[in-house]
Structures are given as structure tokens and as C-alpha cells.
Design a protein around this motif. Structure first.
Motif, PDB file in Angstrom:
ATOM      1  N   HIS A 154       0.840  -1.204   0.000  1.00 49.28           N
ATOM      2  CA  HIS A 154       0.000   0.000   0.000  1.00 49.28           C
ATOM      3  C   HIS A 154       0.872   1.251   0.000  1.00 49.28           C
ATOM      4  O   HIS A 154       0.528   2.254  -0.617  1.00 49.28           O
ATOM      5  N   LEU A 155       1.939   1.183   0.749  1.00 46.50           N
ATOM      6  CA  LEU A 155       2.792   2.353   0.937  1.00 46.50           C
ATOM      7  C   LEU A 155       3.859   2.485  -0.135  1.00 46.50           C
ATOM      8  O   LEU A 155       4.534   3.519  -0.209  1.00 46.50           O
ATOM      9  N   THR A 156       4.038   1.454  -0.952  1.00 47.43           N
ATOM     10  CA  THR A 156       5.139   1.461  -1.916  1.00 47.43           C
ATOM     11  C   THR A 156       4.655   1.127  -3.325  1.00 47.43           C
ATOM     12  O   THR A 156       4.065   1.971  -3.978  1.00 47.43           O
ATOM     13  N   VAL A 157       4.883  -0.091  -3.769  1.00 50.46           N
ATOM     14  CA  VAL A 157       4.742  -0.464  -5.179  1.00 50.46           C
ATOM     15  C   VAL A 157       3.311  -0.525  -5.711  1.00 50.46           C
ATOM     16  O   VAL A 157       3.099  -0.371  -6.907  1.00 50.46           O
ATOM     17  N   ASN A 158       2.320  -0.741  -4.867  1.00 53.04           N
ATOM     18  CA  ASN A 158       0.935  -0.874  -5.344  1.00 53.04           C
ATOM     19  C   ASN A 158       0.032   0.277  -4.913  1.00 53.04           C
ATOM     20  O   ASN A 158      -1.187   0.137  -4.906  1.00 53.04           O
ATOM     21  N   ARG A 159       0.635   1.395  -4.586  1.00 57.86           N
ATOM     22  CA  ARG A 159      -0.151   2.534  -4.096  1.00 57.86           C
ATOM     23  C   ARG A 159      -1.214   2.961  -5.105  1.00 57.86           C
ATOM     24  O   ARG A 159      -2.384   3.183  -4.742  1.00 57.86           O
ATOM     25  N   GLU A 160      -0.867   3.070  -6.371  1.00 57.94           N
ATOM     26  CA  GLU A 160      -1.831   3.476  -7.409  1.00 57.94           C
ATOM     27  C   GLU A 160      -2.918   2.423  -7.607  1.00 57.94           C
ATOM     28  O   GLU A 160      -4.087   2.759  -7.792  1.00 57.94           O
ATOM     29  N   GLY A 185      -8.505   9.894  -1.337  1.00 53.83           N
ATOM     30  CA  GLY A 185      -8.194   8.509  -1.648  1.00 53.83           C
ATOM     31  C   GLY A 185      -6.797   8.102  -1.238  1.00 53.83           C
ATOM     32  O   GLY A 185      -6.581   6.992  -0.734  1.00 53.83           O
ATOM     33  N   ASP A 186      -5.828   8.979  -1.436  1.00 47.65           N
ATOM     34  CA  ASP A 186      -4.456   8.651  -1.074  1.00 47.65           C
ATOM     35  C   ASP A 186      -4.320   8.449   0.439  1.00 47.65           C
ATOM     36  O   ASP A 186      -3.601   7.568   0.898  1.00 47.65           O
ATOM     37  N   PHE A 187      -5.049   9.247   1.218  1.00 47.44           N
ATOM     38  CA  PHE A 187      -5.037   9.064   2.670  1.00 47.44           C
ATOM     39  C   PHE A 187      -5.610   7.700   3.038  1.00 47.44           C
ATOM     40  O   PHE A 187      -5.074   7.007   3.914  1.00 47.44           O
ATOM     41  N   VAL A 188      -6.688   7.305   2.377  1.00 50.41           N
ATOM     42  CA  VAL A 188      -7.311   6.008   2.650  1.00 50.41           C
ATOM     43  C   VAL A 188      -6.322   4.880   2.348  1.00 50.41           C
ATOM     44  O   VAL A 188      -6.186   3.932   3.127  1.00 50.41           O
ATOM     45  N   VAL A 189      -5.632   4.977   1.229  1.00 44.71           N
ATOM     46  CA  VAL A 189      -4.652   3.954   0.856  1.00 44.71           C
ATOM     47  C   VAL A 189      -3.536   3.880   1.891  1.00 44.71           C
ATOM     48  O   VAL A 189      -3.168   2.793   2.349  1.00 44.71           O
ATOM     49  N   LEU A 190      -2.992   5.018   2.269  1.00 45.90           N
ATOM     50  CA  LEU A 190      -1.896   5.040   3.243  1.00 45.90           C
ATOM     51  C   LEU A 190      -2.355   4.559   4.618  1.00 45.90           C
ATOM     52  O   LEU A 190      -1.671   3.740   5.258  1.00 45.90           O
ATOM     53  N   ALA A 191      -3.506   5.045   5.063  1.00 43.91           N
ATOM     54  CA  ALA A 191      -4.011   4.651   6.384  1.00 43.91           C
ATOM     55  C   ALA A 191      -4.339   3.158   6.424  1.00 43.91           C
ATOM     56  O   ALA A 191      -3.992   2.471   7.398  1.00 43.91           O
ATOM     57  N   SER A 192      -4.991   2.653   5.381  1.00 45.77           N
ATOM     58  CA  SER A 192      -5.315   1.226   5.378  1.00 45.77           C
ATOM     59  C   SER A 192      -4.049   0.381   5.277  1.00 45.77           C
ATOM     60  O   SER A 192      -3.978  -0.722   5.830  1.00 45.77           O
ATOM     61  N   GLY A 193      -3.024   0.905   4.616  1.00 43.95           N
ATOM     62  CA  GLY A 193      -1.747   0.199   4.571  1.00 43.95           C
ATOM     63  C   GLY A 193      -1.115   0.082   5.945  1.00 43.95           C
ATOM     64  O   GLY A 193      -0.627  -0.978   6.338  1.00 43.95           O
ATOM     65  N   TRP A 250     -10.828 -10.962  15.711  1.00 41.36           N
ATOM     66  CA  TRP A 250     -12.066 -10.192  15.546  1.00 41.36           C
ATOM     67  C   TRP A 250     -11.796  -8.866  14.851  1.00 41.36           C
ATOM     68  O   TRP A 250     -12.563  -8.418  14.003  1.00 41.36           O
ATOM     69  N   ILE A 251     -10.692  -8.222  15.210  1.00 42.97           N
ATOM     70  CA  ILE A 251     -10.351  -6.932  14.604  1.00 42.97           C
ATOM     71  C   ILE A 251     -10.015  -7.104  13.123  1.00 42.97           C
ATOM     72  O   ILE A 251     -10.448  -6.312  12.280  1.00 42.97           O
ATOM     73  N   VAL A 252      -9.262  -8.156  12.798  1.00 44.76           N
ATOM     74  CA  VAL A 252      -8.922  -8.423  11.388  1.00 44.76           C
ATOM     75  C   VAL A 252     -10.193  -8.714  10.596  1.00 44.76           C
ATOM     76  O   VAL A 252     -10.373  -8.200   9.482  1.00 44.76           O
ATOM     77  N   ALA A 253     -11.083  -9.512  11.152  1.00 47.06           N
ATOM     78  CA  ALA A 253     -12.345  -9.813  10.456  1.00 47.06           C
ATOM     79  C   ALA A 253     -13.145  -8.529  10.223  1.00 47.06           C
ATOM     80  O   ALA A 253     -13.687  -8.318   9.129  1.00 47.06           O
ATOM     81  N   ALA A 254     -13.195  -7.669  11.230  1.00 45.89           N
ATOM     82  CA  ALA A 254     -13.912  -6.391  11.082  1.00 45.89           C
ATOM     83  C   ALA A 254     -13.252  -5.518  10.014  1.00 45.89           C
ATOM     84  O   ALA A 254     -13.944  -4.846   9.242  1.00 45.89           O
ATOM     85  N   PHE A 255     -11.930  -5.542   9.949  1.00 40.09           N
ATOM     86  CA  PHE A 255     -11.216  -4.782   8.918  1.00 40.09           C
ATOM     87  C   PHE A 255     -11.611  -5.275   7.528  1.00 40.09           C
ATOM     88  O   PHE A 255     -11.871  -4.473   6.628  1.00 40.09           O
ATOM     89  N   PHE A 256     -11.654  -6.593   7.350  1.00 40.72           N
ATOM     90  CA  PHE A 256     -12.038  -7.140   6.046  1.00 40.72           C
ATOM     91  C   PHE A 256     -13.465  -6.739   5.673  1.00 40.72           C
ATOM     92  O   PHE A 256     -13.769  -6.512   4.504  1.00 40.72           O
ATOM     93  N   VAL A 257     -14.340  -6.657   6.651  1.00 39.69           N
ATOM     94  CA  VAL A 257     -15.704  -6.187   6.392  1.00 39.69           C
ATOM     95  C   VAL A 257     -15.681  -4.701   6.034  1.00 39.69           C
ATOM     96  O   VAL A 257     -16.371  -4.264   5.110  1.00 39.69           O
ATOM     97  N   ALA A 258     -14.861  -3.926   6.741  1.00 41.95           N
ATOM     98  CA  ALA A 258     -14.808  -2.474   6.514  1.00 41.95           C
ATOM     99  C   ALA A 258     -14.295  -2.112   5.130  1.00 41.95           C
ATOM    100  O   ALA A 258     -14.713  -1.092   4.561  1.00 41.95           O
ATOM    101  N   ILE A 259     -13.390  -2.912   4.564  1.00 43.07           N
ATOM    102  CA  ILE A 259     -12.846  -2.568   3.249  1.00 43.07           C
ATOM    103  C   ILE A 259     -13.672  -3.164   2.104  1.00 43.07           C
ATOM    104  O   ILE A 259     -13.401  -2.876   0.939  1.00 43.07           O
ATOM    105  N   PHE A 260     -14.697  -3.930   2.434  1.00 44.82           N
ATOM    106  CA  PHE A 260     -15.531  -4.552   1.411  1.00 44.82           C
ATOM    107  C   PHE A 260     -16.183  -3.540   0.465  1.00 44.82           C
ATOM    108  O   PHE A 260     -16.285  -3.801  -0.741  1.00 44.82           O
ATOM    109  N   PRO A 261     -16.627  -2.366   0.934  1.00 45.70           N
ATOM    110  CA  PRO A 261     -17.197  -1.385  -0.004  1.00 45.70           C
ATOM    111  C   PRO A 261     -16.235  -1.002  -1.133  1.00 45.70           C
ATOM    112  O   PRO A 261     -16.673  -0.688  -2.236  1.00 45.70           O
TER     113      PRO A 261
END
Length: 152
Positions: A33-39, A53-61, A83-94
Motif C-alpha cells: 500500500h505504501l510502496t509499489v501498489n499505491r496506485e 483517496g491517497d489518505f485512505v490507501v496510506l491509512a489502510s496500509g 475479531w479486529i482483522v475480520a472487522a477490517f475485512f468487512v470495513a474494506i468490502f465497499p
């Protein structure tokens, strides 16, 4: 049984291996997220989000790096992290839904069929996090104890 208490009981080798693989996957994805696949990740950020969008990419990274490292290192707290990882996967589903709806090519997902298949993999990641961390098992044990207490 306290559902959020650190787990003392050892987990199975298979669960541990799957938790470690998921942790490594998240760690590498976060770094990318922070390097080669940012775009490429930027293409998955829904346009309707009121955040850059760039903030979302960096923060989620950063979040993925922390979650991946936590899965790798915090074995005693694996249930909470699961539980937190599962919630993260749900949060990025949109973001995955947005990629399908807007027909956005990214990560080799260049057809609607490819993007739809990717949507189907998100619940697998949620289940993977819950199973490999023992979170689902802890929840089932907690519920069984509560039923036993209610029956007594």
C-alpha cells in the motif's frame, strides 16, 4: 469465560500456520500500500468517500501492517486480533464493491466476472481470520457456557 481475556490454551498447529500466513499476507499487502501498489489500491477507493483517496490507501496500509504484525506476534491475544482483522475485512468490502460497480481495472481484475469473483473471496478472508485466530471457537465456547449458566 471472558470472551476478551487473553487466551492461555494452545491452538492447533494448522490454525497457527494459517494465522501466520494471513499475518504475513496482511503485512506484505500493507507494505505494498505504501510502496509499489499505491496506485492500484487507489483505484479501489470508492469515489463517494469524503476522504482523500491517497489518505485512505496510506491509512489502510498502516492498519494492515499493524494487523499483520499482530497476527504474527500476539499469539496470546490472537482471539481479539482475529475479531479486529475480520472487522477490517468487512470495513474494506465497499472498496471491492465500488471496483465492480465502477468497472475499475486494478490488480489484474479487468472484467466484471473477475471483480465479482473477488467479492466472493472477501467472506473467505473474514472466515479465515476468525477460524485461524480461534475467535470463532472462543465465541462458540462462550455461547455454550452462557447457555449452561442460563439452564442452571
Amino acid at each position: 469465560m471472558n470472551l476478551l481475556a487473553p487466551q492461555k490454551k494452545r491452538t492447533t498447529v494448522l490454525r497457527t500456520i494459517f494465522r501466520m500466513v494471513l499475518g504475513a499476507f496482511l503485512l506484505l499487502a500493507g507494505i505494498s500500500h505504501l510502496t509499489v501498489n499505491r496506485e492500484a489500491f487507489l483505484a479501489q477507493v470508492p469515489t463517494w468517500l469524503p476522504i482523500a483517496g491517497d489518505f485512505v490507501v496510506l491509512a489502510s496500509g498502516v492498519v494492515e501492517i499493524v494487523l499483520g504484525a499482530s497476527l504474527l506476534a500476539l499469539g496470546r491475544y490472537r482471539v481479539q486480533v482475529g475479531w479486529i482483522v475480520a472487522a477490517f475485512f468487512v470495513a474494506i468490502f465497499p472498496g471491492n464493491i465500488s471496483q465492480l460497480v465502477t468497472h475499475t481495472d486494478s490488480f489484474g481484475l479487468n472484467t466484471d466476472l473477475d471483480r465479482a469473483v473477488r467479492l466472493l473471496l472477501q467472506p473467505v478472508l473474514v472466515l479465515w481470520a476468525l477460524w485461524s485466530s480461534g475467535a470463532w471457537l472462543a465465541w462458540r465456547r462462550y455461547r455454550a457456557e452462557r447457555r449452561t449458566e442460563e439452564d442452571a
